[in-house]
Write a protein that holds these residues in place. Sequence first.
Motif, short mmCIF file in Angstrom:
data_model
loop_
_atom_site.label_atom_id
_atom_site.label_comp_id
_atom_site.label_asym_id
_atom_site.label_seq_id
_atom_site.Cartn_x
_atom_site.Cartn_y
_atom_site.Cartn_z
N ILE A 181 0.73 -1.34 0.02
CA ILE A 181 0.03 0.12 -0.14
C ILE A 181 0.93 1.37 -0.06
N ALA A 182 2.13 1.26 0.64
CA ALA A 182 3.00 2.38 0.86
C ALA A 182 3.48 2.41 -0.55
N ALA A 183 3.69 1.50 -1.56
CA ALA A 183 4.22 1.69 -2.56
C ALA A 183 3.28 1.95 -3.71
N PHE A 184 2.11 1.78 -3.55
CA PHE A 184 0.95 2.07 -4.36
C PHE A 184 0.71 3.56 -4.12
N ALA A 185 0.86 4.25 -2.93
CA ALA A 185 0.64 5.59 -2.68
C ALA A 185 2.04 6.34 -3.06
N GLU A 186 3.03 5.67 -3.14
CA GLU A 186 4.17 6.50 -3.51
C GLU A 186 4.23 6.58 -5.16
N GLY A 187 3.75 5.38 -5.70
CA GLY A 187 3.72 5.60 -7.38
C GLY A 187 2.74 6.31 -8.05
N CYS A 188 1.81 6.74 -7.25
CA CYS A 188 0.56 7.52 -7.78
C CYS A 188 1.00 8.92 -7.43
N GLY A 189 1.59 9.72 -8.09
CA GLY A 189 2.12 10.93 -7.80
C GLY A 189 0.95 12.05 -8.27
N PRO A 190 1.31 13.42 -7.96
CA PRO A 190 -0.08 14.32 -7.93
C PRO A 190 -0.68 14.62 -9.30
N LEU A 191 0.27 14.45 -10.42
CA LEU A 191 -0.15 14.50 -11.79
C LEU A 191 -0.78 13.22 -12.12
N CYS A 192 -0.48 12.02 -11.86
CA CYS A 192 -1.30 10.83 -12.07
C CYS A 192 -2.66 10.83 -11.33
N ALA A 193 -2.92 11.45 -9.90
CA ALA A 193 -4.21 11.43 -9.34
C ALA A 193 -4.80 12.41 -9.88
N ALA A 194 -4.42 13.94 -10.50
CA ALA A 194 -5.17 14.60 -11.07
C ALA A 194 -5.68 14.15 -12.59
N ALA A 195 -4.64 13.58 -13.30
CA ALA A 195 -5.27 12.86 -14.66
C ALA A 195 -6.30 11.79 -14.41
N SER A 196 -6.20 11.21 -13.28
CA SER A 196 -7.26 10.24 -13.36
C SER A 196 -8.65 10.52 -12.98
N LEU A 197 -8.55 11.95 -12.46
CA LEU A 197 -10.05 12.40 -12.17
C LEU A 197 -10.71 12.69 -13.72
N VAL A 198 -9.95 12.61 -14.86
CA VAL A 198 -10.50 13.23 -16.11
C VAL A 198 -11.79 12.05 -16.41
N PRO A 199 -11.76 10.97 -16.38
CA PRO A 199 -12.64 9.92 -16.86
C PRO A 199 -13.85 10.10 -16.07
N PRO A 200 -13.84 9.89 -14.96
CA PRO A 200 -14.98 10.09 -14.06
C PRO A 200 -15.70 11.25 -14.17
N LEU A 201 -14.90 12.35 -14.14
CA LEU A 201 -15.35 13.67 -14.37
C LEU A 201 -16.22 14.05 -15.54
N ALA A 202 -15.30 13.82 -16.62
CA ALA A 202 -15.76 14.25 -17.79
C ALA A 202 -16.87 13.20 -18.30
N GLY A 203 -16.95 12.11 -17.82
CA GLY A 203 -17.85 11.00 -18.18
C GLY A 203 -19.05 11.61 -17.54
N SER A 204 -19.09 12.03 -16.25
CA SER A 204 -20.44 12.29 -15.53
C SER A 204 -20.95 13.76 -16.30
N LEU A 205 -20.21 14.64 -16.78
CA LEU A 205 -20.66 15.89 -17.45
C LEU A 205 -20.93 15.50 -18.81
N PHE A 206 -20.33 14.72 -19.42
CA PHE A 206 -20.87 14.28 -20.78
C PHE A 206 -22.12 13.41 -20.84
N TYR A 207 -22.23 12.42 -19.88
CA TYR A 207 -23.34 11.52 -19.86
C TYR A 207 -24.70 12.11 -19.40
N PHE A 208 -24.42 13.24 -18.58
CA PHE A 208 -25.70 13.81 -17.89
C PHE A 208 -25.92 15.18 -18.19
N HIS A 209 -25.50 15.67 -19.46
CA HIS A 209 -25.74 16.81 -20.09
C HIS A 209 -27.38 17.20 -20.01
N TYR A 210 -28.17 16.20 -20.36
CA TYR A 210 -29.56 16.46 -20.61
C TYR A 210 -30.37 16.90 -19.25
#
Length: 264
Positions: A181-210
Amino acid sequence: MILMRLRWFFRRLASFPAWMILSAEDSAIESGPPQRFRRAWLGMMLVGGLWGVALCCTWGLASKVFGDFEDLPIMPAMAALTMTALIPGRRAIIALSEIGAKASSTQSLLRSLMLVVFALCLVVLRTSPHYLEYPLPYWIDWIRPPWKPFRVLMLMPLWGAWAMLINARFHKPMPDAQKAIAAFAEGCGPLCAAASLVPPLAGSLFYFHYLGVWRQMSIAFWPTAAAIGGGWIVCRGRGLGRTSLLAVNLLTQFVFLLAYLANR
């Protein structure tokens, strides 16, 4: 031949680092080198996306076999719930109940309540047929499931996966946390965590625009707040560990589901 391929697939899946964090025994995680979990953040998003597709397929198959009862998709909802609770969500349910209560009897009660509430939310996972959407070109229209609750099922695991990644950045592993778990946390840097928000956030905005801008933003806001605020509550005083990560994963998925139901 098919059974051999399925056996090979599940054997490989069981050794996939991201999948191991979600469902493996603690002894299995600790048995190998912890450095293999440094890139598990990417696998976590991949598993989340594939699991969302698997939930849609399970729901669709159960719907064709059993249909609806009194216009309620009871059997499809139960199939999706069973699939989640028995495979990737079992340890998350246990983790959230352990954080919510100390007594084993209370933990059992919390698990039962979580399953009942989650089942009820899935059963009423409907949408108004009167909402209109802007048309997409035919060659790309396939990315937007016409039955809108499928979009919820696809995005739920992605939100849960991202919640684990962002909390790996906001909180330090507890002193006695597993090295994996420590290795998992260390391997996920700030850019990785921020970039990983794109799929769920963009998907929510795109799918529920109606639904309109405010309800659309609300559906995206609440799981984000649950991931950050819930992670702070879960990790407060105990630091980051596997139990905390799994608990915030499930909590964020549940809040996303409730946000959709409140705004549909």
